[in-house]
Design a protein around this motif. Structure first.
Motif, PDB file in Angstrom:
ATOM      1  N   PHE B 325       0.827  -1.063   0.117  1.00 27.10           N
ATOM      2  CA  PHE B 325      -0.138   0.014   0.116  1.00 27.10           C
ATOM      3  C   PHE B 325       0.727   1.315   0.048  1.00 27.10           C
ATOM      4  N   GLU B 326       2.180   1.145   0.240  1.00 29.48           N
ATOM      5  CA  GLU B 326       3.023   2.389   0.208  1.00 29.48           C
ATOM      6  C   GLU B 326       4.213   2.233  -0.647  1.00 29.48           C
ATOM      7  N   GLY B 327       4.327   3.376  -1.187  1.00 28.66           N
ATOM      8  CA  GLY B 327       5.693   3.209  -1.985  1.00 28.66           C
ATOM      9  C   GLY B 327       5.634   2.269  -3.195  1.00 28.66           C
ATOM     10  N   PRO B 328       6.458   2.473  -4.165  1.00 26.34           N
ATOM     11  CA  PRO B 328       6.761   1.511  -5.411  1.00 26.34           C
ATOM     12  C   PRO B 328       7.037   0.313  -5.268  1.00 26.34           C
ATOM     13  N   MET B 329       6.391  -0.496  -6.003  1.00 23.16           N
ATOM     14  CA  MET B 329       6.889  -2.130  -5.712  1.00 23.16           C
ATOM     15  C   MET B 329       7.057  -2.692  -7.271  1.00 23.16           C
ATOM     16  N   ILE B 330       8.152  -3.229  -7.558  1.00 20.13           N
ATOM     17  CA  ILE B 330       8.630  -3.554  -8.648  1.00 20.13           C
ATOM     18  C   ILE B 330       8.238  -4.992  -9.223  1.00 20.13           C
ATOM     19  N   SER B 331       7.901  -5.626 -10.145  1.00 21.77           N
ATOM     20  CA  SER B 331       7.572  -7.080 -10.571  1.00 21.77           C
ATOM     21  C   SER B 331       8.503  -7.411 -11.498  1.00 21.77           C
ATOM     22  N   LEU B 332       8.578  -8.783 -11.748  1.00 25.53           N
ATOM     23  CA  LEU B 332       9.311  -9.326 -12.584  1.00 25.53           C
ATOM     24  C   LEU B 332       9.518  -8.763 -13.853  1.00 25.53           C
ATOM     25  N   PRO B 333       8.257  -8.777 -14.943  1.00 27.55           N
ATOM     26  CA  PRO B 333       8.310  -8.177 -15.937  1.00 27.55           C
ATOM     27  C   PRO B 333       8.604  -6.890 -16.228  1.00 27.55           C
ATOM     28  N   LEU B 334       8.582  -5.962 -15.173  1.00 30.33           N
ATOM     29  CA  LEU B 334       8.739  -4.612 -15.436  1.00 30.33           C
ATOM     30  C   LEU B 334      10.192  -4.656 -14.892  1.00 30.33           C
ATOM     31  N   GLN B 335      10.717  -5.577 -14.172  1.00 30.58           N
ATOM     32  CA  GLN B 335      12.318  -5.293 -13.886  1.00 30.58           C
ATOM     33  C   GLN B 335      12.892  -5.706 -15.113  1.00 30.58           C
ATOM     34  N   VAL B 336      12.607  -6.509 -15.950  1.00 34.33           N
ATOM     35  CA  VAL B 336      13.172  -7.007 -17.277  1.00 34.33           C
ATOM     36  C   VAL B 336      13.207  -5.879 -18.109  1.00 34.33           C
ATOM     37  N   PHE B 337      12.049  -5.184 -18.214  1.00 34.21           N
ATOM     38  CA  PHE B 337      11.842  -4.046 -19.039  1.00 34.21           C
ATOM     39  C   PHE B 337      12.639  -2.931 -18.535  1.00 34.21           C
ATOM     40  N   THR B 338      13.007  -2.763 -17.212  1.00 33.33           N
ATOM     41  CA  THR B 338      14.066  -1.580 -16.843  1.00 33.33           C
ATOM     42  C   THR B 338      15.269  -2.041 -17.004  1.00 33.33           C
ATOM     43  N   PHE B 339      15.669  -3.191 -16.740  1.00 26.20           N
ATOM     44  CA  PHE B 339      16.931  -3.733 -17.019  1.00 26.20           C
ATOM     45  C   PHE B 339      17.566  -3.567 -18.389  1.00 26.20           C
ATOM     46  N   VAL B 340      16.825  -3.893 -19.641  1.00 25.63           N
ATOM     47  CA  VAL B 340      17.137  -3.754 -20.801  1.00 25.63           C
ATOM     48  C   VAL B 340      17.186  -2.653 -21.321  1.00 25.63           C
ATOM     49  N   GLY B 341      16.647  -1.666 -20.689  1.00 28.75           N
ATOM     50  CA  GLY B 341      16.570  -0.267 -21.247  1.00 28.75           C
ATOM     51  C   GLY B 341      17.849   0.437 -21.136  1.00 28.75           C
ATOM     52  N   SER B 342      18.958  -0.197 -20.107  1.00 23.04           N
ATOM     53  CA  SER B 342      20.277   0.185 -19.866  1.00 23.04           C
ATOM     54  C   SER B 342      21.086  -0.247 -21.013  1.00 23.04           C
ATOM     55  N   PRO B 343      21.873   0.614 -21.342  1.00 16.77           N
ATOM     56  CA  PRO B 343      22.978   0.155 -22.498  1.00 16.77           C
ATOM     57  C   PRO B 343      24.125  -0.778 -21.868  1.00 16.77           C
ATOM     58  N   GLU B 344      24.313  -0.685 -20.615  1.00 18.96           N
ATOM     59  CA  GLU B 344      25.345  -1.629 -19.884  1.00 18.96           C
ATOM     60  C   GLU B 344      25.043  -3.258 -20.279  1.00 18.96           C
ATOM     61  N   PRO B 345      26.083  -3.953 -20.667  1.00 16.63           N
ATOM     62  CA  PRO B 345      25.969  -5.238 -20.948  1.00 16.63           C
ATOM     63  C   PRO B 345      25.597  -6.134 -19.656  1.00 16.63           C
TER      64      PRO B 345
END
Lengths: 349, 417
Positions: B325-345
């Motif tokens: 109920f408080e604060g952001p909470m990430i989930s697996l698919p969104l984490q995938v999406f966030t990770f691959v947005g980075s250019p670092e291998p």
């Protein structure tokens, strides 16, 4: 009296329709009032309210989007459908470009998925037997459960590189067809690999693979319902298997083919993440599907949802509403076609 | 057991009305010679030769074209040329023995089979590709037990992990299931057991909503909960968005399962005087149990992989957050999406690792669903069969005792007559 006892309580006399019960005077029509038990009444009320709640949730999707979209729609009016740019800050915004991109991607996806789905569903329903059949049904169902972000990863990191030579080949030899040409502003043909990345073509292929399982399972169900009598009749008349398929299975499964295709189309129009990961967003109508750059309504929403101003969000809601209405119409049409094709076409065996 | 108690009654009936003495009998098998079973589905030898010959010739032609003669290159092109050559040569070979109709039949069968092979190949390729690329991240145990709080984009894979995303996914899907299972199954019961005009309307709406674009579901929760109620992005909002996605899927799948419950079971229950609710609770739901579980698990597998509704509603974080109920909470698919947005291998490797975890989760759910859902309606496991049998024996004993009591109390009344 004694006989009644031994028979186990009450006796019932059965009158047939043509046998008038003369001994009894014609009784007045009895009023049948079903009286529910309390548990039944509770069950009825609870299940009724659950159904009502489900519908309420679903309807409120449309209602909320319409309410929020109102302020943007008032400003944009009908231009919303014909404007290509997207800058709500200056009041110039519309979904012509993104809608065009959405439809382009969906059409490419259909070109990929429909032959695959048709072939696979016929293979499963007509050719494969026994355990192999069960396995392939499971495999197709499994494919439907693979998350779209995984497909997006595959498209971005593998398919893109291996499909670029194909894109270049098509644009070189079929460049005289306007869709397949890849040219810069002056009209000169481009052959650089970077001109072919992140195109609607690649996004369309990935989305197409994602919707194949949906289409396959609906078509397969329709084909399996083709009546056994007609199948055997075709074989008995000396038909080959393909002859039987064209004469019996495909006509009976036509509703399933159309409905499945449209359901897949609805899915393809709404697909977000895979498109968003692959495509490089532009806000102009791009007829050259092999060329880099494109957009879709859902990718636009995913791209801009963080916007601060109330009005920009309202414009996004309007775009979402249009997408919602389009998929709704397509789904309604598809499910009514599937439902109609089901009635009466089943095999009695 | 319950059947054996009926047999005396049946025997008694036969005594009172003698039937014609027609009995079924098995045919005598002695003296009949049974030959070896013929295989009617196997291919003829020349069919196999045609298939192999065409395959070999096609590979040879493609290799020749790509290696020496024509200036062609690329893996995809090689396969396309080989496939076209195969179809042409196969048609030629078949036409040497069969007529035009047979050639069409064979060629179309090849087409159907290749569609299936392409599809299965694509699926297996997607799964294996993700698992292989994710392997570098998956071999580190810290990937499963740490969050990304202290791991920067340049840190090696031996630091940081996706524990926070795993926990977030489990919490979100748990909340979504807590809402959508009762609501979905009761709605499906309403569609099947209560019926009426409103039920038809509900079914139409649910049907149309199964393909609701996931981004629209996210947008709805975003506008209703976050903008409307002024709440922050949280795990709960994400769970609601997933619920909106999952609910139609669960309702529709359960509806199909409940429709498969045989009508005569229901009628038998009503004929015994059971109320509607008792019929649902004691007949319909137990009969459809395995199918309902499968429906729920498949809905879960779909809900767990949804990215776009979560993208709008849950917010992104690198820190473990167990409060929905408080604060952001990430989930697996969104984490995938966030990770691959980075250019670092390394971040991309983490993205693939997370996708592999997600994929394995979905595969596990799917396998469980298959094991449970392998049974048809009313097909019970040995344990539940034993339980039902025991209950039935208890019922018979109870009825016997009751009827004995009734007779004992009826006896003194009849004697005075």
């Amino acid at each position: 009296m004694n006989d009644d006892r031994t028979a186990g309580g009450t006796t019932t006399t059965v009158f047939f329709a043509d046998q008038e019960p003369q001994a009894h005077p014609p009784a007045e029509a009895r009023e049948l009032k079903p009286r529910q038990s309390r548990s039944d009444a509770v069950f009825r009320a609870v299940s009724f309210s659950a159904g009502g709640m489900t519908v309420a949730i679903m309807l409120s999707v449309g209602v909320f989007l319409s309410l929020r979209a109102g302020s943007a729609m008032q400003v944009a009016g009908l231009d919303f459908l014909f404007e290509q740019k997207w800058s709500p800050e200056t009041g110039e915004f519309g979904i012509a470009a993104v809608l065009f991109g959405t439809v382009t991607i969906a059409v490419i996806a259909m070109c990929v998925s429909v032959p695959l789905a048709l072939g696979t569903s016929l293979l499963i329903s007509e050719v494969l037997m026994g355990r192999l059949k069960q396995w392939s049904i499971t495999l197709v169902d499994l494919m439907a459960a693979v998350p779209s972000v995984v497909f997006g990863l595959w498209g971005l990191f593998f398919l893109q590189e291996s499909i670029i030579p194909v894109s270049r080949w098509i644009s070189t030899y079929f460049g005289w067809i306007p869709f397949f040409a890849v040219t810069d502003e002056t009209g000169a043909a481009m052959t650089d690999a970077s001109a072919f990345t992140s195109s609607a073509f690649i996004a369309g292929i990935v989305v197409g693979l994602m919707v194949v399982p949906t289409q396959t399972s609906i078509m397969r169900e329709a084909f399996m319902q083709a009546p056994a009598g007609e199948r055997e009749a075709a074989y008995a008349l000396g038909s080959t298997r393909w002859g039987m398929i064209t004469a019996v299975v495909l006509p009976f499964g036509r509703g399933g083919i159309i409905g499945g295709t449209m359901l897949g189309l609805g899915r393809a129009l709404g697909e977000t993440i895979a498109v968003y990961m692959i495509i490089s967003p532009i806000f102009a109508i791009n007829w050259q599907v092999l060329k880099t750059g494109g957009n879709s309504v859902s990718a636009l929403i995913a791209l801009r949802y963080g916007e601060a101003s109330e009005f920009a969000l309202s414009a996004l809601m309007a775009a979402g509403l249009v997408l919602f209405l389009i998929t709704l119409v397509i789904n309604f049409a598809a499910s009514s076609i599937v439902a109609r094709s089901r009635s009466g076409a089943e095999s009695e065996v | 057991m319950s059947l054996t108690t009926f047999e005396p009654a049946l025997a008694g009936e036969q005594e009172t009305e003698p039937r014609a003495a027609v009995r079924t009998s098995l045919p005598v098998r002695e003296g009949i010679e049974i030959g070896p079973r013929r295989r009617i589905r196997s291919a003829r030898l020349d069919d196999r030769y045609a298939l192999f010959g065409a395959g070999a010739a096609a590979l040879a032609i493609a290799a020749l074209l790509f290696g020496w003669i024509a200036p062609l290159s690329g893996v995809v092109g090689f396969f396309v040329v080989a496939f076209l050559a195969f179809v042409a040569i196969y048609a030629l070979l078949v036409s040497s023995t069969g007529d035009g109709r047979e050639v069409t039949d064979r060629v179309m069968t090849v087409m159907l089979a290749s569609a299936g092979v392409i599809l299965c190949g694509a699926l297996i390729f997607v799964v294996v590709f993700t698992l292989l690329r994710g392997l570098p991240a998956l071999v580190h145990a810290n990937f499963f037990f740490q969050d990304m709080e202290f791991a920067g984009p340049l840190d090696g894979l031996d630091l940081g992990g996706v524990a926070h995303a795993i926990v977030g996914t489990l919490i979100q899907i748990g909340i979504a299931l807590a809402i959508s299972i009762p609501l979905g199954i009761v709605t499906a019961l309403f569609l099947n057991e209560v019926g009426g005009r409103f039920a038809r309307f509900v079914r139409t709406i649910v049907d149309a909503m199964t393909a609701l674009p996931s981004i629209v579901a996210g947008l709805f929760i975003y506008s209703a909960i976050i903008l409307g109620l002024g709440l922050q992005r949280s795990g709960f909002a994400a769970a609601l968005a997933i619920t909106v996605m999952m609910l139609p899927i669960i309702v529709r799948a359960s509806d199909v399962v409940l429709r498969l419950v045989a009508g005569n079971l229901r009628e038998a229950s009503y004929a015994l005087g059971a109320s509607r609710w008792r019929t649902v609770w004691h007949v319909v739901l137990p009969t459809a149990r395995s199918g309902l579980v499968t429906a729920v698990i498949l809905g879960t597998a779909r809900g767990i992989g949804e990215t776009s509704p979560v993208l709008l509603t849950s917010g992104v974080t690198n820190v473990m957050n167990t409060n929905p109920f408080e604060g952001p909470m990430i989930s697996l698919p969104l984490q995938v999406f966030t990770f691959v947005g980075s250019p670092e291998p390394n971040m991309i490797a983490r993205g693939f690792g997370t996708a592999a975890v997600l994929l394995l989760l979905v595969l596990a759910l799917f396998a469980i669903a298959r094991v449970i859902g392998g049974r048809g309606p009313a097909d019970q496991s040995p344990r539940s069969q034993r339980r039902v049998r025991a209950a039935s024996v208890r019922d018979v004993e109870r009825m016997d005792a009751a009827s004995a009591r009734r007779e004992a109390s009826a006896q003194p009344q009849e004697e005075p007559q």
